[in-house]
Design a protein around this motif. Structure first.
Motif, PDB file in Angstrom:
ATOM      1  N   VAL A  78       9.423   8.138   2.415  1.00  0.00           N
ATOM      2  CA  VAL A  78      10.275   7.018   2.005  1.00  0.00           C
ATOM      3  C   VAL A  78       9.786   6.453   0.678  1.00  0.00           C
ATOM      4  N   VAL A  79      10.696   6.314  -0.254  1.00  0.00           N
ATOM      5  CA  VAL A  79      10.420   5.618  -1.509  1.00  0.00           C
ATOM      6  C   VAL A  79      11.061   4.246  -1.368  1.00  0.00           C
ATOM      7  N   THR A  80      10.252   3.194  -1.521  1.00  0.00           N
ATOM      8  CA  THR A  80      10.793   1.855  -1.288  1.00  0.00           C
ATOM      9  C   THR A  80      10.013   0.793  -2.037  1.00  0.00           C
ATOM     10  N   HIS A  81      10.706  -0.306  -2.306  1.00  0.00           N
ATOM     11  CA  HIS A  81      10.066  -1.517  -2.804  1.00  0.00           C
ATOM     12  C   HIS A  81       9.911  -2.524  -1.663  1.00  0.00           C
ATOM     13  N   ASP A  82      10.435  -2.185  -0.494  1.00  0.00           N
ATOM     14  CA  ASP A  82      10.421  -3.066   0.677  1.00  0.00           C
ATOM     15  C   ASP A  82       9.047  -2.999   1.337  1.00  0.00           C
ATOM     16  N   GLU A  83       8.264  -4.049   1.166  1.00  0.00           N
ATOM     17  CA  GLU A  83       6.902  -4.078   1.717  1.00  0.00           C
ATOM     18  C   GLU A  83       6.895  -3.926   3.237  1.00  0.00           C
ATOM     19  N   ARG A  84       7.880  -4.508   3.918  1.00  0.00           N
ATOM     20  CA  ARG A  84       7.923  -4.402   5.386  1.00  0.00           C
ATOM     21  C   ARG A  84       8.067  -2.948   5.807  1.00  0.00           C
ATOM     22  N   LEU A  85       8.946  -2.219   5.145  1.00  0.00           N
ATOM     23  CA  LEU A  85       9.128  -0.803   5.457  1.00  0.00           C
ATOM     24  C   LEU A  85       7.869  -0.023   5.091  1.00  0.00           C
ATOM     25  N   ALA A  86       7.312  -0.307   3.936  1.00  0.00           N
ATOM     26  CA  ALA A  86       6.098   0.396   3.499  1.00  0.00           C
ATOM     27  C   ALA A  86       4.941   0.159   4.469  1.00  0.00           C
ATOM     28  N   ASN A  87       4.857  -1.046   5.005  1.00  0.00           N
ATOM     29  CA  ASN A  87       3.762  -1.367   5.925  1.00  0.00           C
ATOM     30  C   ASN A  87       3.861  -0.639   7.258  1.00  0.00           C
ATOM     31  N   CYS A  88       5.016  -0.077   7.577  1.00  0.00           N
ATOM     32  CA  CYS A  88       5.189   0.684   8.816  1.00  0.00           C
ATOM     33  C   CYS A  88       4.649   2.108   8.690  1.00  0.00           C
ATOM     34  N   ALA A  89       4.373   2.535   7.478  1.00  0.00           N
ATOM     35  CA  ALA A  89       3.961   3.919   7.235  1.00  0.00           C
ATOM     36  C   ALA A  89       2.524   4.174   7.669  1.00  0.00           C
ATOM     37  N   SER A  90       2.276   5.397   8.124  1.00  0.00           N
ATOM     38  CA  SER A  90       0.911   5.760   8.482  1.00  0.00           C
ATOM     39  C   SER A  90       0.082   6.048   7.235  1.00  0.00           C
ATOM     40  N   LYS A  91       0.732   6.466   6.158  1.00  0.00           N
ATOM     41  CA  LYS A  91       0.079   6.668   4.864  1.00  0.00           C
ATOM     42  C   LYS A  91       0.954   6.035   3.801  1.00  0.00           C
ATOM     43  N   ARG A  92       0.312   5.380   2.840  1.00  0.00           N
ATOM     44  CA  ARG A  92       1.050   4.750   1.753  1.00  0.00           C
ATOM     45  C   ARG A  92       0.465   5.202   0.428  1.00  0.00           C
ATOM     46  N   TYR A  93       1.350   5.477  -0.495  1.00  0.00           N
ATOM     47  CA  TYR A  93       0.955   5.817  -1.851  1.00  0.00           C
ATOM     48  C   TYR A  93       1.660   4.848  -2.781  1.00  0.00           C
ATOM     49  N   ILE A  94       0.934   4.372  -3.762  1.00  0.00           N
ATOM     50  CA  ILE A  94       1.455   3.402  -4.708  1.00  0.00           C
ATOM     51  C   ILE A  94       1.546   4.066  -6.074  1.00  0.00           C
ATOM     52  N   MET A  95       2.690   3.879  -6.745  1.00  0.00           N
ATOM     53  CA  MET A  95       2.813   4.375  -8.105  1.00  0.00           C
ATOM     54  C   MET A  95       2.780   3.179  -9.046  1.00  0.00           C
ATOM     55  N   THR A  96       1.827   3.208  -9.956  1.00  0.00           N
ATOM     56  CA  THR A  96       1.689   2.163 -10.954  1.00  0.00           C
ATOM     57  C   THR A  96       1.513   2.822 -12.315  1.00  0.00           C
ATOM     58  N   HIS A  97       2.388   2.492 -13.238  1.00  0.00           N
ATOM     59  CA  HIS A  97       2.346   3.054 -14.595  1.00  0.00           C
ATOM     60  C   HIS A  97       2.291   4.583 -14.561  1.00  0.00           C
ATOM     61  N   GLY A  98       3.062   5.180 -13.642  1.00  0.00           N
ATOM     62  CA  GLY A  98       3.162   6.635 -13.568  1.00  0.00           C
ATOM     63  C   GLY A  98       2.015   7.324 -12.850  1.00  0.00           C
ATOM     64  N   LYS A  99       1.067   6.574 -12.323  1.00  0.00           N
ATOM     65  CA  LYS A  99      -0.073   7.169 -11.610  1.00  0.00           C
ATOM     66  C   LYS A  99       0.047   6.844 -10.131  1.00  0.00           C
ATOM     67  N   ILE A 100      -0.222   7.854  -9.301  1.00  0.00           N
ATOM     68  CA  ILE A 100      -0.113   7.700  -7.851  1.00  0.00           C
ATOM     69  C   ILE A 100      -1.507   7.577  -7.253  1.00  0.00           C
ATOM     70  N   SER A 101      -1.658   6.584  -6.381  1.00  0.00           N
ATOM     71  CA  SER A 101      -2.925   6.422  -5.668  1.00  0.00           C
ATOM     72  C   SER A 101      -2.618   6.104  -4.215  1.00  0.00           C
ATOM     73  N   GLU A 102      -3.504   6.526  -3.324  1.00  0.00           N
ATOM     74  CA  GLU A 102      -3.327   6.239  -1.903  1.00  0.00           C
ATOM     75  C   GLU A 102      -3.813   4.830  -1.628  1.00  0.00           C
ATOM     76  N   LYS A 103      -2.998   4.107  -0.840  1.00  0.00           N
ATOM     77  CA  LYS A 103      -3.393   2.753  -0.462  1.00  0.00           C
ATOM     78  C   LYS A 103      -4.002   2.832   0.932  1.00  0.00           C
ATOM     79  N   VAL A 104      -5.199   2.381   1.073  1.00  0.00           N
ATOM     80  CA  VAL A 104      -5.899   2.403   2.350  1.00  0.00           C
ATOM     81  C   VAL A 104      -5.841   1.014   2.939  1.00  0.00           C
ATOM     82  N   GLY A 105      -5.508   0.967   4.238  1.00  0.00           N
ATOM     83  CA  GLY A 105      -5.498  -0.305   4.939  1.00  0.00           C
ATOM     84  C   GLY A 105      -4.184  -1.008   4.932  1.00  0.00           C
TER      85      GLY A 105
END
Length: 105
Positions: A78-105
């Motif tokens: 899922v690609v989303t700006h919806d934090e509630r939906l993103a928080n349901c994910a077992s893994k989250r990746y954040i894209m900032t300025h074209g760079k992808i990083s895994e969000k832990v926690g």
């Protein structure tokens, strides 16, 4: 039968006999989700699936994705700006300025 169940799962049982032109943008979005789930794909790709939905229907969609993931082992990318939906994910990746990083926690 399965199509009817999916329409009920996305909360549109009362709108089942309406034409697409008679549905709101959010209702059309939920029909698109039901259509994507029809053939029980192993992976569902969703770009802003809650983008046109009000808070109640976005929450219902979050719960449906979670249920399908747990019960049928379906994967949702899922690609989303919806934090509630993103928080349901077992893994989250954040894209900032074209760079992808895994969000832990």
């Amino acid at each position: 039968l399965k199509a009817k169940q999916l329409i009920c799962d996305v909360g549109l049982e009362k709108r089942m006999d309406h034409l697409p032109s008679e549905l709101s943008g959010g209702e059309r979005q939920r029909v698109a989700v039901a259509r994507a789930l029809m053939n029980e794909p192993a992976i569902v790709l969703a770009d802003e699936p809650s983008g046109n939905l009000d808070e109640k229907n976005a929450e219902m969609l979050n719960e449906l994705f979670s249920k399908l993931n747990k019960e049928f082992n379906q994967t949702f990318l899922v690609v989303t700006h919806d934090e509630r939906l993103a928080n349901c994910a077992s893994k989250r990746y954040i894209m900032t300025h074209g760079k992808i990083s895994e969000k832990v926690g």
